[in-house]
Scaffold this motif. Structure first.
Motif, PDB file in Angstrom:
ATOM      1  N   ASP A   1      -6.283  22.640 -20.570  1.00 31.74           N
ATOM      2  CA  ASP A   1      -5.944  24.047 -20.806  1.00 31.74           C
ATOM      3  C   ASP A   1      -5.405  24.262 -22.220  1.00 31.74           C
ATOM      4  O   ASP A   1      -5.795  25.208 -22.911  1.00 31.74           O
ATOM      5  CB  ASP A   1      -4.924  24.523 -19.774  1.00 31.74           C
ATOM      6  N   GLN A  14     -10.115  27.088 -11.156  1.00 32.36           N
ATOM      7  CA  GLN A  14      -9.442  28.117 -11.942  1.00 32.36           C
ATOM      8  C   GLN A  14     -10.036  28.236 -13.338  1.00 32.36           C
ATOM      9  O   GLN A  14     -10.211  29.344 -13.861  1.00 32.36           O
ATOM     10  CB  GLN A  14      -7.945  27.816 -12.016  1.00 32.36           C
ATOM     11  N   ARG A  15     -10.358  27.096 -13.965  1.00 32.16           N
ATOM     12  CA  ARG A  15     -10.932  27.147 -15.314  1.00 32.16           C
ATOM     13  C   ARG A  15     -12.332  27.754 -15.297  1.00 32.16           C
ATOM     14  O   ARG A  15     -12.711  28.484 -16.226  1.00 32.16           O
ATOM     15  CB  ARG A  15     -10.955  25.754 -15.947  1.00 32.16           C
ATOM     16  N   LYS A  28     -13.419  30.072 -13.321  1.00 32.47           N
ATOM     17  CA  LYS A  28     -13.231  31.520 -13.209  1.00 32.47           C
ATOM     18  C   LYS A  28     -12.663  32.106 -14.496  1.00 32.47           C
ATOM     19  O   LYS A  28     -13.147  33.132 -14.988  1.00 32.47           O
ATOM     20  CB  LYS A  28     -12.296  31.820 -12.042  1.00 32.47           C
ATOM     21  N   TYR A  29     -11.649  31.448 -15.048  1.00 33.72           N
ATOM     22  CA  TYR A  29     -10.973  31.975 -16.243  1.00 33.72           C
ATOM     23  C   TYR A  29     -11.928  32.104 -17.415  1.00 33.72           C
ATOM     24  O   TYR A  29     -11.985  33.148 -18.076  1.00 33.72           O
ATOM     25  CB  TYR A  29      -9.797  31.064 -16.611  1.00 33.72           C
ATOM     26  N   TRP A  30     -12.689  31.035 -17.693  1.00 33.06           N
ATOM     27  CA  TRP A  30     -13.544  31.075 -18.874  1.00 33.06           C
ATOM     28  C   TRP A  30     -14.738  31.996 -18.681  1.00 33.06           C
ATOM     29  O   TRP A  30     -15.257  32.576 -19.651  1.00 33.06           O
ATOM     30  CB  TRP A  30     -13.977  29.662 -19.271  1.00 33.06           C
ATOM     31  N   GLU A  59     -14.430  34.836 -17.154  1.00 30.53           N
ATOM     32  CA  GLU A  59     -13.818  36.125 -17.473  1.00 30.53           C
ATOM     33  C   GLU A  59     -13.682  36.322 -18.979  1.00 30.53           C
ATOM     34  O   GLU A  59     -13.680  37.462 -19.463  1.00 30.53           O
ATOM     35  CB  GLU A  59     -12.443  36.224 -16.809  1.00 30.53           C
ATOM     36  N   GLN A  60     -13.571  35.218 -19.721  1.00 33.81           N
ATOM     37  CA  GLN A  60     -13.477  35.294 -21.187  1.00 33.81           C
ATOM     38  C   GLN A  60     -14.852  35.370 -21.846  1.00 33.81           C
ATOM     39  O   GLN A  60     -14.949  35.510 -23.070  1.00 33.81           O
ATOM     40  CB  GLN A  60     -12.725  34.074 -21.739  1.00 33.81           C
TER      41      GLN A  60
END
Length: 288
Positions: free
Chosen positions: A70, A99-100, A102-104, A106-107
């Motif tokens: 992260d 989680q990563r 999904k997060y990336w 979204e980015q």
């Protein structure tokens, strides 16, 4: 162009292999000297992670753990271009990989967790196993690229965290397996049996073929037709312990296994197959 973040034993040899195949590779490492050392092999080292990934189609990363992944990716994100694909070879938690992903997304960037069963030499030789799961369109898009880095690419389906789970399961086996070898060698020393003779035994008698059947039996929860009765397994375990204790050679896991055997014998399962000792954790887990 490829960027590789993390020049440990795996990262540095992955980089050397990619360079040998004619790729341009930018490299970064928290300790800059490790990245700089790869310049002799043709890599381009950078002191800043964002500079290292600028212009890269693929950004590979292999560092210590979830927190390190992260932190490094956040440092690098300023250099990501549209369409950059992040490929993470770090052994992490399943939750972290999910989680990563999904997060990336979204980015606006694709993230693929691709842990490996590969040592440094495998990374250099492009052998061993690489695990993936998640978005199958993304996997298809990077499959050719990843296939050049490993002996076999294993696709575990559409669940984003499945590859992380499979890696942890494999490593759990390796840890237990290694502890078992240590206990076996402790017994061999206690009995004055040379290690070369132990090697000879396993060259001729290979228990690896038992693993699949043992898993199937233990997962079935059926122990009434024993191939090795718990009472007899416990008797043999007592002999291991007696021999090693007499020689002053402590064992790591055998004494704990013996206690678990005693528990099940006290419950009246001495005549059942000895694999019953795993029943509570495998067939009847007490989840929170």
């Amino acid at each position: 162009m490829i960027a590789f973040l993390g020049m440990g034993l795996l990262g540095s040899n992955f980089t050397r292999a990619l360079l040998a195949k004619g790729n341009q590779v930018n490299v970064w490492n928290r300790t800059a000297a490790r990245a700089t050392a790869l310049a002799a092999d043709g890599a381009k080292p950078f002191e800043n992670a964002a500079d290292a990934v600028t212009g890269a189609e693929y950004v590979h990363i292999v560092v210590k753990d979830d927190a390190a992944v992260d932190a490094v990716l956040e440092q690098a994100r300023a250099g990501f271009k549209p369409g950059t694909i992040i490929i993470d070879h770090t052994t992490t938690s399943t939750e972290g990989a999910i989680q990563r992903t999904k997060y990336w997304a979204e980015q606006g960037f694709a993230y693929l967790h691709a842990p490996v069963f590969m040592g440094p030499q495998n990374a250099l030789e492009s052998t061993g196993f690489m695990l993936v799961s998640g978005d199958q369109r993304l996997i298809q898009a990077v499959e050719v690229h990843l296939a050049t880095m490993t002996g076999k690419l294993l696709n575990f389906g559409t669940e984003p965290g499945k590859a992380a789970s499979m890696k942890l399961i494999g490593n759990n086996f390796l840890v237990a397996f290694t502890a078992g070898i240590a206990d076996t060698l402790s017994l061999s020393r206690s009995l004055d049996v040379p290690f070369d003779d132990v090697i000879s035994l396993f060259e001729n008698w290979n228990p690896a073929g038992m693993v699949k059947g043992r898993i199937q039996r233990m997962a079935s929860g059926s122990y009434s037709q024993p191939s090795w009765e718990l009472n007899m397994a416990r008797k043999d375990t007592g002999l291991f312990i007696k021999a090693t204790e007499a020689a002053g050679m402590p064992q790591i896991i055998i004494p704990t296994i013996a206690k678990e055997m005693d528990k099940w014998i006290e419950k009246g399962h001495g005549a059942d197959d000895w694999t019953i000792i795993g029943h509570d954790s495998i067939v009847n887990p007490k989840k929170k």
